[in-house]
Design a protein around this motif. Structure first.
Motif, short mmCIF file in Angstrom:
data_model
loop_
_atom_site.label_atom_id
_atom_site.label_comp_id
_atom_site.label_asym_id
_atom_site.label_seq_id
_atom_site.Cartn_x
_atom_site.Cartn_y
_atom_site.Cartn_z
N HIS A 1 0.82 -1.21 0.00
CA HIS A 1 0.00 0.00 0.00
C HIS A 1 0.86 1.26 0.00
CE1 HIS A 1 -4.05 -1.63 0.12
NE2 HIS A 1 -3.54 -2.62 0.85
N PHE A 2 2.04 1.18 0.57
CA PHE A 2 2.94 2.33 0.58
C PHE A 2 3.34 2.73 -0.84
CE2 PHE A 2 7.09 4.46 1.10
CZ PHE A 2 6.71 5.48 1.95
N LYS A 3 3.43 1.75 -1.72
CA LYS A 3 3.80 2.04 -3.12
C LYS A 3 2.79 2.99 -3.75
CE LYS A 3 4.71 0.12 -7.65
NZ LYS A 3 5.13 -1.03 -8.44
N THR A 4 1.51 2.68 -3.63
CA THR A 4 0.47 3.55 -4.22
C THR A 4 0.35 4.85 -3.43
OG1 THR A 4 -0.69 1.57 -4.93
CG2 THR A 4 -1.92 3.62 -5.04
N LEU A 5 0.48 4.74 -2.12
CA LEU A 5 0.44 5.94 -1.28
C LEU A 5 1.54 6.92 -1.71
CD1 LEU A 5 -0.62 7.50 1.23
CD2 LEU A 5 1.08 6.23 2.56
N SER A 6 2.72 6.40 -2.02
CA SER A 6 3.83 7.26 -2.45
C SER A 6 3.50 7.99 -3.74
CB SER A 6 5.10 6.43 -2.62
OG SER A 6 5.55 5.98 -1.37
N LYS A 7 2.84 7.31 -4.66
CA LYS A 7 2.42 7.95 -5.91
C LYS A 7 1.41 9.06 -5.61
CE LYS A 7 0.46 7.25 -10.51
NZ LYS A 7 0.20 8.66 -10.56
N ASP A 8 0.46 8.77 -4.72
CA ASP A 8 -0.54 9.78 -4.34
C ASP A 8 0.12 11.01 -3.72
OD1 ASP A 8 -2.71 8.21 -5.19
OD2 ASP A 8 -2.95 7.28 -3.21
N ILE A 9 1.05 10.81 -2.81
CA ILE A 9 1.71 11.93 -2.14
C ILE A 9 2.55 12.73 -3.15
CG2 ILE A 9 3.36 12.59 -0.35
CD1 ILE A 9 0.60 11.62 0.72
N THR A 10 3.20 12.03 -4.07
CA THR A 10 3.97 12.71 -5.12
C THR A 10 3.03 13.56 -5.99
OG1 THR A 10 5.59 10.94 -5.14
CG2 THR A 10 5.54 12.37 -7.07
N ASP A 11 1.87 13.03 -6.33
CA ASP A 11 0.88 13.79 -7.12
C ASP A 11 0.37 14.99 -6.34
OD1 ASP A 11 1.16 11.93 -9.16
OD2 ASP A 11 -0.71 10.87 -8.71
N MET A 12 0.18 14.83 -5.02
CA MET A 12 -0.28 15.94 -4.19
C MET A 12 0.77 17.06 -4.18
SD MET A 12 -0.91 16.13 -0.06
CE MET A 12 0.83 16.42 0.26
N VAL A 13 2.04 16.69 -4.01
CA VAL A 13 3.12 17.68 -3.98
C VAL A 13 3.22 18.44 -5.30
CG1 VAL A 13 5.65 17.96 -3.84
CG2 VAL A 13 4.45 16.54 -2.18
N ALA A 14 2.92 17.75 -6.41
CA ALA A 14 2.94 18.42 -7.72
C ALA A 14 1.93 19.56 -7.77
CB ALA A 14 2.67 17.40 -8.83
N ILE A 15 0.86 19.47 -6.99
CA ILE A 15 -0.16 20.52 -6.96
C ILE A 15 0.11 21.52 -5.83
CG2 ILE A 15 -2.63 21.00 -6.61
CD1 ILE A 15 -3.15 18.19 -7.87
N THR A 16 0.39 21.02 -4.63
CA THR A 16 0.51 21.90 -3.47
C THR A 16 1.88 22.54 -3.33
OG1 THR A 16 1.24 20.11 -1.99
CG2 THR A 16 -1.15 20.51 -2.16
N GLY A 17 2.90 21.89 -3.91
CA GLY A 17 4.26 22.36 -3.71
C GLY A 17 4.72 22.00 -2.31
N THR A 18 5.94 22.36 -2.00
CA THR A 18 6.50 22.10 -0.67
C THR A 18 7.58 23.12 -0.38
OG1 THR A 18 7.59 20.48 0.76
CG2 THR A 18 8.15 20.40 -1.58
N LYS A 19 7.80 23.37 0.90
CA LYS A 19 8.83 24.33 1.29
C LYS A 19 10.21 23.69 1.32
CE LYS A 19 8.05 23.67 6.23
NZ LYS A 19 7.66 24.26 7.47
N ASN A 20 10.26 22.35 1.27
CA ASN A 20 11.53 21.62 1.39
C ASN A 20 11.94 21.00 0.05
OD1 ASN A 20 11.66 21.93 4.28
ND2 ASN A 20 9.96 20.48 4.37
N THR A 21 13.22 20.73 -0.07
CA THR A 21 13.72 19.96 -1.21
C THR A 21 13.44 18.49 -0.92
OG1 THR A 21 15.45 21.56 -1.67
CG2 THR A 21 15.77 19.34 -2.56
N LEU A 22 12.81 17.81 -1.88
CA LEU A 22 12.50 16.39 -1.73
C LEU A 22 13.23 15.60 -2.80
CD1 LEU A 22 8.63 16.55 -1.18
CD2 LEU A 22 10.45 16.67 0.52
N TYR A 23 13.42 14.33 -2.54
CA TYR A 23 14.10 13.44 -3.47
C TYR A 23 13.16 12.28 -3.79
CZ TYR A 23 17.98 16.23 -1.91
OH TYR A 23 18.79 17.29 -1.61
N GLN A 24 12.84 12.13 -5.06
CA GLN A 24 12.07 10.96 -5.47
C GLN A 24 13.09 9.85 -5.72
OE1 GLN A 24 9.72 11.31 -9.04
NE2 GLN A 24 8.41 9.63 -8.40
N GLN A 25 12.96 8.79 -4.94
CA GLN A 25 13.89 7.68 -5.04
C GLN A 25 13.19 6.48 -5.65
OE1 GLN A 25 15.52 7.48 -1.02
NE2 GLN A 25 16.71 9.31 -1.38
#
Length: 184
Positions: A122-146
Motif C-alpha cells: 500500500h505504501f507504493k500507491t500511497l507514495s504515488k498519491d503523495i507525489t501527485d499531491m506535492v505536484a499541486i501543493t508544492g512544498t517548502k523543502n527539497t524532496l528526493y524521489q527515489q
C-alpha cells in the motif's frame, strides 16, 4: 496675450499633473502585483506539509521494519489527510486533490491494519498519491524521489534526504535504489 499664455501654462500644468498621477497609479498597481506574486511564491500549504511529515515518519518506520509503528503512523496519516483543506486551490486542482486524498486515505487505512508486507504494498500507491499531491501543493523543502528497480517491477518513494533508505525492503536491502528526481 497674457491670458492665452496663462491658459497655456495652466493647461500644460494640468496635463503634466494628470500624466504624473496616471504614472504614479500604474507604479502603485504594478508594485501591488509584484507584492502579490511574492506572497504566492512563498506561500506553503501548512496542512500539506503536515501530510508530508506524517508520510516521512511512516516511510522511516517501514525502513526500520517496524510494523507496529507503521500501523500507528498510518492512522496518524489518515487523520492529517482527512484534515486537508483544498479550498485555496482552483476548481480543477480541488477535484484532483479530492481524488488523491481519497485514494491516499484508503491506502493509509490499509497500512494501519496490516502486516508489514501488505503495508509496503500500500505504501507504493500511497507514495504515488503523495507525489501527485506535492505536484499541486508544492512544498517548502527539497524532496528526493527515489526508486527501487527490484520491488514490484520498480517502485518510487519520496525522501527528505538524498541518501537512499529503502522502505520496501528495509534492513534486507536498505540501500537498494537511487535518486530519480529532485523536487524543489
Amino acid at each position: 496675450m497674457k491670458k492665452i499664455k496663462m491658459s497655456i501654462a495652466a493647461m500644460l500644468l494640468l496635463t503634466v499633473s494628470f500624466a504624473y498621477a496616471q504614472e504614479k497609479d500604474k507604479m502603485d498597481h504594478s508594485n501591488m502585483k509584484m507584492d502579490h506574486s511574492k506572497m504566492m511564491d512563498t506561500k506553503t500549504d501548512a496542512k500539506a506539509e503536515v501530510i508530508l511529515n506524517d508520510y516521512f515518519n511512516l516511510k522511516d518506520a517501514l525502513v526500520a521494519d517496524d510494523t507496529k509503528k507503521a500501523a500507528q503512523l498510518g492512522t496518524t496519516l489518515v487523520a492529517s489527510l482527512k484534515a486537508f483543506d483544498s479550498s485555496n486551490y482552483t476548481k480543477e486542482q480541488q477535484s484532483e486533490l479530492a481524488d488523491i486524498i481519497e485514494d491516499a486515505t484508503e491506502h493509509a487505512e490499509h497500512i494501519a491494519e496490516s502486516a508489514i508486507d501488505h503495508q509496503r504494498e500500500h505504501f507504493k500507491t500511497l507514495s504515488k498519491d503523495i507525489t501527485d499531491m506535492v505536484a499541486i501543493t508544492g512544498t517548502k523543502n527539497t524532496l528526493y524521489q527515489q526508486f527501487c528497480p527490484m520491488y514490484d517491477k520498480g517502485s518510487a518513494w519520496l525522501s527528505q534526504k538524498d541518501e537512499v533508505r529503502n522502505p520496501y525492503y528495509g534492513s534486507k536491502m536498505l540501500t537498494c535504489g537511487k535518486v530519480q528526481k529532485t523536487i524543489q
